[in-house]
Design an enzyme around this catalytic site. Structure first.
Site, PDB file in Angstrom:
ATOM      1  N   CYS A 265       0.836  -1.211   0.000  1.00  0.00           N
ATOM      2  CA  CYS A 265       0.000   0.000   0.000  1.00  0.00           C
ATOM      3  C   CYS A 265       0.863   1.251   0.000  1.00  0.00           C
ATOM      4  CB  CYS A 265      -0.946   0.009   1.196  1.00  0.00           C
ATOM      5  SG  CYS A 265      -0.117   0.062   2.783  1.00  0.00           S
TER       6      CYS A 265
ATOM      7  N   CYS B  97      -2.888  -2.860   8.329  1.00  0.00           N
ATOM      8  CA  CYS B  97      -2.531  -1.558   8.889  1.00  0.00           C
ATOM      9  C   CYS B  97      -2.138  -1.709  10.362  1.00  0.00           C
ATOM     10  CB  CYS B  97      -3.693  -0.588   8.759  1.00  0.00           C
ATOM     11  SG  CYS B  97      -4.531  -0.662   7.159  1.00  0.00           S
TER      12      CYS B  97
HETATM   13 FE1  FES Z   1      -1.694   0.272   4.189  1.00  0.00          FE
HETATM   14 FE2  FES Z   1      -3.531   1.064   5.831  1.00  0.00          FE
HETATM   15  S1  FES Z   1      -3.741   0.744   3.712  1.00  0.00           S
HETATM   16  S2  FES Z   1      -1.441   0.764   6.244  1.00  0.00           S
END
Ligand code: FES
Length: 144
Positions: free
Chosen positions: A34, A103
Site C-alpha cells: 500500500c 494496517c
Molecule cells: Fe496500508 Fe492502511 S492501507 S497501512
C-alpha cells in the site's frame, strides 16, 4: 458501519502525534503493497516507556492503529511493549475490516522496530528471534 466509533475517534483525534526529540528508540516501517509508512519514536526511562509518538504517511486505519498503539505501550516496561500484538490493537479499537488488518500489523512492527533500536543503541542483548516477524531487512537471521 464499516469502522467502529473507536477507530473513527482515533482517526479524527489521533493521540501522540509527532516526533520525540532525542528519542531513545526509533522505528520506521513500511508496507510495500500500500506504500504506507509509519514512524514511532520512544523515550525510555528506567526500562519503562515514558513517552511515545508517531507519524504516519498512511491510511486512516494506520493513523488509528498507531494512535492507540502509542497509548497502549506508554507507561509499560519495554519488554511488555514488545508483546503488543496487532490483534490486541485491533481488539482495543473494537475491530477493523479484514482488508485493513495489515494496517494494524504496521503498528505492531513500528513498535517492535523502535524497541529493537533502543536495545541496539544501549547494547542490551536480546534473542534476535523475537524480531523475526519484522519486515525483511531488519531481520538477519534467516535459516535459523
Ligand atoms: Fe496500508 Fe492502511 S492501507 S497501512
Amino acid at each position: 458501519m464499516l469502522y467502529s466509533e473507536k477507530v473513527m475517534d482515533h482517526f479524527r483525534n489521533p493521540r501522540n502525534v509527532g516526533e520525540i526529540e532525542n528519542p531513545d528508540g526509533v522505528g520506521e516501517v513500511g508496507n510495500a503493497k500500500c506504500g504506507d509508512i509509519m514512524r514511532i519514536t520512544l523515550k525510555v526511562e528506567d526500562g519503562v516507556i515514558a513517552d511515545a509518538k508517531f507519524t504516519t504517511f498512511g491510511c486512516g486505519s494506520a493513523i488509528a492503529t498507531s494512535s492507540i498503539a502509542t497509548e497502549m505501550i506508554m507507561g509499560k516496561p519495554v519488554e511488555e511493549a514488545l508483546e503488543l500484538s496487532n490483534r490486541a490493537v485491533v481488539e482495543a479499537l473494537d475491530g477493523l475490516p479484514t482488508h485493513k488488518i495489515h494496517c494494524s500489523v504496521l503498528a505492531e512492527e513500528a513498535v517492535k522496530a523502535a524497541v529493537k533500536d533502543y536495545y541496539d543503541k544501549n547494547n542490551i542483548t536480546y534473542d534476535p528471534k523475537i524480531f523475526c516477524g519484522l519486515e525483511c531487512g531488519s531481520c538477519h537471521h534467516h535459516g535459523e
